[in-house]
Scaffold this active site. Structure first.
Site, short mmCIF file in Angstrom:
data_model
loop_
_atom_site.label_atom_id
_atom_site.label_comp_id
_atom_site.label_asym_id
_atom_site.label_seq_id
_atom_site.Cartn_x
_atom_site.Cartn_y
_atom_site.Cartn_z
N SER A 101 0.64 -1.18 0.10
CA SER A 101 0.27 0.03 0.02
C SER A 101 0.87 1.28 -0.17
CB SER A 101 -1.03 0.06 1.28
OG SER A 101 -1.91 0.83 1.03
N ALA A 123 -0.10 -4.05 -3.81
CA ALA A 123 -1.41 -3.94 -3.18
C ALA A 123 -1.65 -2.37 -2.79
CB ALA A 123 -1.63 -4.52 -2.09
N PRO A 126 -6.18 2.14 -3.00
CA PRO A 126 -6.74 3.13 -1.91
C PRO A 126 -7.65 2.36 -1.18
CG PRO A 126 -6.57 4.43 -4.14
CD PRO A 126 -6.53 3.09 -4.44
N LYS A 165 -12.74 8.38 -8.87
CA LYS A 165 -11.96 9.52 -8.50
C LYS A 165 -10.84 9.42 -7.62
CE LYS A 165 -14.21 13.21 -8.04
NZ LYS A 165 -14.89 14.40 -7.15
#
Length: 386
Positions: A101, A123, A126, A165
């Protein structure tokens, strides 16, 4: 005319400066980016880079092992790396570590990216989205690229506008970092859209990282003579024989790390509120009011650094107010039960993120709710007896 001893002391200090600078130039600064990335991590990295610059170090090695963290803290770290006048080497280590992340973005932002064998990265979807942006699991991939070859459209269909978005913003951000450092931008996009991950060897083959190093000594050997681009121009690294100096977080960073833990901030908030309530109901006790005020200030400072759901905070405060009201205006449980329900619901939605390491512990919430219920039962019992 200065006394002789004062002239000798001044000369010693003047000579010590160049020797100290020459010694500092032999250093490689090591910092650890471990655990969930939050405000304390970004503050520690920013301060360490400034300290390394003041020491005239050759470079900074950021040893990474993280499951991810807050987007705001990750972006603050990336900004610090981009603005650094010293080369920053992102190194996923030791074996078994990961740069998941937010860690993937930090690794892409580093001037040189490296991994130890047995580590992984990726990974980078979001975490607020939950699951896959496209509404289902990814299909088969080849070398980390979607099978239709059009990774820009993958994950962009389906879902609502907010999800798209968030994904598109994250994609643009990590692609800009990949282009800045000359790394594989297509796989970076796949890591965001599909949550893809890579082990160290495949990451090297795909151009996601620059090298694989067994340990820190091996890393320094491979870095020697490497060219990196810095804001001030190109630099050739000279890492052979350098002394490695590890910078530990200072007391301020350690304190921030403790109080910015959502569970600790949550407890501080309750201690603060109950301490002030006790002080107001028993004027002159002093100690509960002092402890409550200090705890409340620390909790509010921590919460302004964390992603807070204000509806959850309002429900928590309402629940506490109702339970306190039960103590002063006994309603035989009507106010208290409503207060406990509002308190539990508000606590569960208080932290507005799914980032690893930043969720409230459900057992903690239930334990505190149970204690409040027992206290409430005692108050109701006394009211009934009276």
């Amino acid at each position: 005319m200065l006394p002789g001893w004062l002239r000798r002391l001044a000369g010693t200090l003047l000579l010590a400066g160049p020797f100290q600078a020459a010694f500092a130039a032999e250093e490689v600064v090591l910092i650890d980016v471990r655990g969930a990335i939050g405000p304390a991590t970004s503050a520690y990295v920013a301060k360490s880079l400034l300290d390394a610059e003041a020491r005239s170090a050759e470079l900074v090695v950021a040893r990474i092992d993280t499951p991810g963290g807050l987007d705001t803290s990750m972006r603050a770290i990336v900004k610090s790396i981009n603005a650094s006048v010293l080369p920053v080497v992102g190194y996923v280590a030791p074996s078994g570590a990961r740069a998941a992340s937010a860690g993937t973005y930090i690794l892409y932002a580093s001037h040189v990216s490296a991994m130890a064998p047995g580590t992984n990265l990726g990974a980078a979807t979001p975490v607020e989205l939950g699951g896959f942006p496209g509404g289902g699991p990814p299909g088969p991939e080849k070398d980390g690229v979607p099978p239709d070859g059009d990774s820009e459209r993958t994950g962009a269909q389906g879902g609502d506008a907010k999800k798209n978005k968030l994904v598109n913003d994250a994609v643009a951000y990590i692609r800009s970092l990949a282009q800045l450092r000359g790394r594989n931008a297509e796989w970076a996009e796949t890591a965001v859209r599909l949550g893809a991950s890579l082990p160290a060897e495949e990451a090297l083959q795909l151009g996601v990282v620059d090298l694989i190093a067994r340990d820190l000594d091996d890393l320094l050997v491979q870095l020697d003579g490497r060219r990196v681009e810095l804001p001030g121009g190109e630099r050739i690294l000279a890492t052979q024989g350098r002394v490695v100096v590890e910078l530990e977080p200072d007391w301020q960073s350690r304190l921030l790390s403790i109080i910015s833990n959502p569970n600790v901030a949550y407890i501080l908030l309750l201690v603060g509120i109950y301490g002030l309530v006790y002080e107001f109901s028993n004027p002159g006790a002093v100690l509960p009011g002092t402890v409550g005020a200090v705890s409340l200030v620390l909790a509010l400072y921590a919460f302004q650094l964390l992603p807070i759901n204000y509806a959850g905070a309002a429900l928590m405060l309402l629940g506490i107010a109702l339970m306190v009201a039960e103590a002063f205006v006994p309603s035989f449980g009507a106010l208290g039960v409503g207060g406990i329900a509002a308190f539990v619901v508000g606590s569960l939605i208080l932290i507005d993120t799914d980032a690893p390491g930043f969720g409230l512990s459900v057992p903690l919430v239930m334990t505190l709710a149970t204690l409040s219920a027992l206290l409430l039962a005692a108050i109701i019992g006394m009211a009934v007896r009276s």
